[in-house]
Design an enzyme around this catalytic site. Structure first.
Site, PDB file in Angstrom:
ATOM      1  N   CYS A  85      -0.084  12.254   3.044  1.00 19.31           N
ATOM      2  CA  CYS A  85      -1.149  11.442   3.451  1.00 19.31           C
ATOM      3  C   CYS A  85      -1.525  11.743   4.835  1.00 19.31           C
ATOM      4  CB  CYS A  85      -0.128  10.196   3.867  1.00 19.31           C
ATOM      5  SG  CYS A  85       0.846   9.372   2.516  1.00 19.31           S
TER       6      CYS A  85
ATOM      7  N   SER B 227       8.694   1.707  -4.277  1.00 20.31           N
ATOM      8  CA  SER B 227       7.731   2.179  -4.906  1.00 20.31           C
ATOM      9  C   SER B 227       7.857   2.910  -6.087  1.00 20.31           C
ATOM     10  CB  SER B 227       6.833   3.255  -3.771  1.00 20.31           C
ATOM     11  OG  SER B 227       5.792   3.446  -4.415  1.00 20.31           O
ATOM     12  N   GLY B 228       7.031   2.656  -7.063  1.00 22.03           N
ATOM     13  CA  GLY B 228       7.246   3.076  -8.461  1.00 22.03           C
ATOM     14  C   GLY B 228       6.969   4.979  -8.444  1.00 22.03           C
ATOM     15  N   HIS B 229       6.180   5.238  -7.952  1.00 21.33           N
ATOM     16  CA  HIS B 229       5.438   6.547  -8.431  1.00 21.33           C
ATOM     17  C   HIS B 229       6.290   7.401  -7.591  1.00 21.33           C
ATOM     18  CE1 HIS B 229       2.903   8.069  -4.690  1.00 21.33           C
ATOM     19  NE2 HIS B 229       3.232   6.584  -4.185  1.00 21.33           N
TER      20      HIS B 229
ATOM     21  N   ASN C   4      10.809  10.507   4.873  1.00 21.43           N
ATOM     22  CA  ASN C   4      10.027  11.427   3.678  1.00 21.43           C
ATOM     23  C   ASN C   4       9.713  12.655   4.101  1.00 21.43           C
ATOM     24  OD1 ASN C   4       8.359   9.552   5.618  1.00 21.43           O
ATOM     25  ND2 ASN C   4       6.520  10.802   4.594  1.00 21.43           N
TER      26      ASN C   4
ATOM     27  N   GLN D  52      11.681   6.360  -0.068  1.00 26.53           N
ATOM     28  CA  GLN D  52      12.241   7.516  -0.553  1.00 26.53           C
ATOM     29  C   GLN D  52      13.662   7.529  -0.701  1.00 26.53           C
ATOM     30  OE1 GLN D  52      10.792  10.147  -1.047  1.00 26.53           O
ATOM     31  NE2 GLN D  52       8.758   9.966  -0.337  1.00 26.53           N
TER      32      GLN D  52
ATOM     33  N   THR E 222      -3.083 -11.345 -11.371  1.00 26.07           N
ATOM     34  CA  THR E 222      -2.494 -11.164 -12.736  1.00 26.07           C
ATOM     35  C   THR E 222      -1.694 -10.114 -12.560  1.00 26.07           C
ATOM     36  OG1 THR E 222      -4.388 -12.032 -13.655  1.00 26.07           O
ATOM     37  CG2 THR E 222      -2.961 -10.567 -15.025  1.00 26.07           C
TER      38      THR E 222
ATOM     39  N   GLY F 118       4.083   0.822  -2.476  1.00 21.90           N
ATOM     40  CA  GLY F 118       4.907   0.788  -1.172  1.00 21.90           C
ATOM     41  C   GLY F 118       4.038   0.436   0.127  1.00 21.90           C
ATOM     42  N   THR F 119       2.999   0.658   0.085  1.00 16.89           N
ATOM     43  CA  THR F 119       2.132   0.436   1.472  1.00 16.89           C
ATOM     44  C   THR F 119       1.944  -1.036   1.341  1.00 16.89           C
ATOM     45  OG1 THR F 119       1.182   2.588   1.260  1.00 16.89           O
ATOM     46  CG2 THR F 119       0.016   0.902   2.318  1.00 16.89           C
TER      47      THR F 119
HETATM   48  N1  PLP Z   1       7.021   4.795   2.821  1.00 10.04           N
HETATM   49  C1  PLP Z   1       7.421   6.079   2.535  1.00 10.04           C
HETATM   50  C2  PLP Z   1       8.540   6.494   3.448  1.00 10.04           C
HETATM   51  C3  PLP Z   1       6.751   7.157   1.490  1.00 10.04           C
HETATM   52  O1  PLP Z   1       7.210   8.141   1.433  1.00 10.04           O
HETATM   53  C4  PLP Z   1       5.591   6.373   1.134  1.00 10.04           C
HETATM   54  C5  PLP Z   1       4.837   7.529   0.165  1.00 10.04           C
HETATM   55  O2  PLP Z   1       3.731   7.523   0.034  1.00 10.04           O
HETATM   56  C6  PLP Z   1       5.152   5.089   1.205  1.00 10.04           C
HETATM   57  C7  PLP Z   1       5.854   4.258   2.205  1.00 10.04           C
HETATM   58  C8  PLP Z   1       3.954   4.633   0.342  1.00 10.04           C
HETATM   59  O3  PLP Z   1       4.288   4.368  -0.762  1.00 10.04           O
HETATM   60  P1  PLP Z   1       3.110   4.173  -1.686  1.00 10.04           P
HETATM   61  O4  PLP Z   1       2.514   5.665  -1.881  1.00 10.04           O
HETATM   62  O5  PLP Z   1       3.592   3.421  -2.887  1.00 10.04           O
HETATM   63  O6  PLP Z   1       1.923   3.175  -1.225  1.00 10.04           O
END
Ligand code: PLP
Length: 378
Positions: free
Chosen positions: A323, A199-201, A150, A179, A237, A70-71
């Site tokens: 984070c 984002s996947g996780h 989040n 989220q 890749t 996601g970042t």
């Molecule tokens: N944006 C939001 C709102 C999130 O909660 C997160 C979670 O960490 C991210 C971005 C970042 O995603 P990723 O952990 O896949 O880099």
């Protein structure tokens, strides 16, 4: 056993999703760029996984580009939109309580001479469309607004915001929907946004994969240059196993979305009811309506101390964003809570498999924390 109430931080990967990855790592391990059957088959599968995820997002597969997280999607959207808008201006609007993946690229742009307006949430955690309208300028090139906060679970008025922005300016609209994906129903088209990050996780796929939606017809600059993968916009890749897992997790999550949402929403309501009834002094923080995130505070207690106490009892939850370890969260700070309330904030976040027993264990853990931490104070 461990009680995990931190699904907004990350989620476990179910066996069926791991199995989907396993085959891609061991048997079907081809490089999608190779020209013999092993590679051609992998190329075919990557495109089919892209269609699965695009299907759940309600967009065309050609509008979806895989990223590493996601970042990365947030960074790409912001840098790309600002680059495209160079001739129009250098003003960006976002909210004060975005994830660092949006705020940090904005800070870099500010240091380079761009101007950023940060919309402030009110005490309930909501962002005002009037504030957005007042902030719009002819030289605004990007508005970045998350779908679900989040740390509060606030669902932001992204559709109304996008309509307003597109009526009044030429600015692009980006939405960090990390989220929101598979937690609240939406499509990028219904939201009317130009760019959208997932984002996947956060949805039971592994860490290390995400995607950026780029509206059709938008000629967007590349994120990473190299071998020309992802239509030349994001070389490297393809992370075939992560993408396989992402698609498997999305397929499962989309199939059970309505039931999962109802389950989490009911659990959230029951959690709030039990915690306020059983833990004296505990109150809610913000009015976030997303089904999976509940923020509360225990005024007079330090959230890090409570998180540690609960973790000793096998209960995992967050004192804010994972984070921002150790630092007070910019999200809760933006609500301008009294210091006692700010210090005691806890984030509880659910999944489809969170149970009432998990919630009751939390209530008992919090009661014990209150008693023991009080005793040690007196
Ligand atoms: N944006 C939001 C709102 C999130 O909660 C997160 C979670 O960490 C991210 C971005 C970042 O995603 P990723 O952990 O896949 O880099």
């Amino acid at each position: 056993h461990m009680i995990y109430l931190d699904h907004a931080a990350t989620t476990p990967v179910p066996r069926a999703v791991v199995d989907a990855m396993y085959e891609v790592l061991t048997e079907q391990f081809g490089n999608p760029s190779s020209q013999y059957p092993l590679g051609l088959e992998m190329k075919r599968r990557v495109e089919s996984w892209r269609r699965t995820i695009a299907g759940a997002l309600g967009c065309d597969a050609r509008q979806l580009f895989f990223t590493s997280c996601g970042t990365e999607g947030d960074n790409w959207a912001i840098q790309g939109a600002v680059e495209l808008g160079r001739r129009t201006g250098k003003h960006i609007i976002t909210t004060a309580y975005e994830h660092a993946a949006v705020l940090e690229p904005c800070k870099v742009l500010e240091r380079q001479g761009d101007e950023v307006t940060y919309l402030q949430p009110d005490r309930a955690g909501n962002i005002s469309l009037d504030d957005l309208e007042a902030a719009l300028r002819p030289d605004t090139v990007l508005v970045s607004m998350m779908l679900v906060n989040n740390e509060l679970g606030t669902v932001l008025p992204v559709a109304q915001a996008a309509r307003l922005v597109h009526q009044k300016t030429k600015a692009l609209v980006h939405c960090d929907a990390v989220q929101g994906f598979l937690k609240v129903p939406f499509t990028p088209k219904e939201l009317g946004v130009d760019l959208l990050t997932v984002s996947g996780h956060k949805i039971h796929a592994p860490k290390g994969v995400g995607a950026l939606y780029i509206r059709g017809g938008l000629k967007f600059p590349p994120m990473i240059r190299g071998g020309g993968q992802e239509s030349g916009l994001r070389s490297g890749t393809e992370a075939t196993a992560q993408i396989a897992a992402f698609a498997a997790a999305v397929e499962a999550g989309a199939a059970s979305l309505e039931g999962d949402m109802a389950h989490m929403a009911a659990l959230k309501e029951e959690t709030l009811a039990r915690l306020t009834a059983q833990v004296p002094g505990l109150k809610r923080v913000g009015e976030g309506t997303a089904p999976h995130i509940l923020a509360v505070t225990l005024p007079g207690y330090k959230s890090e101390v409570i998180v540690r106490f609960l973790s000793d009892r096998g209960i995992c939850l967050s004192s804010g964003s994972a984070c921002h370890k150790g630092k007070p969260s910019h999200v809760y700070a933006a609500l301008k809570l009294p210091k006692k309330e700010l210090d005691g904030v806890l984030r509880i976040s659910f999944s489809y498999d969170t149970t009432l027993e998990d919630v009751q264990a939390l209530a008992e853990g919090l009661k014990a924390a209150q008693e023991q931490l009080f005793t040690s104070l007196s």
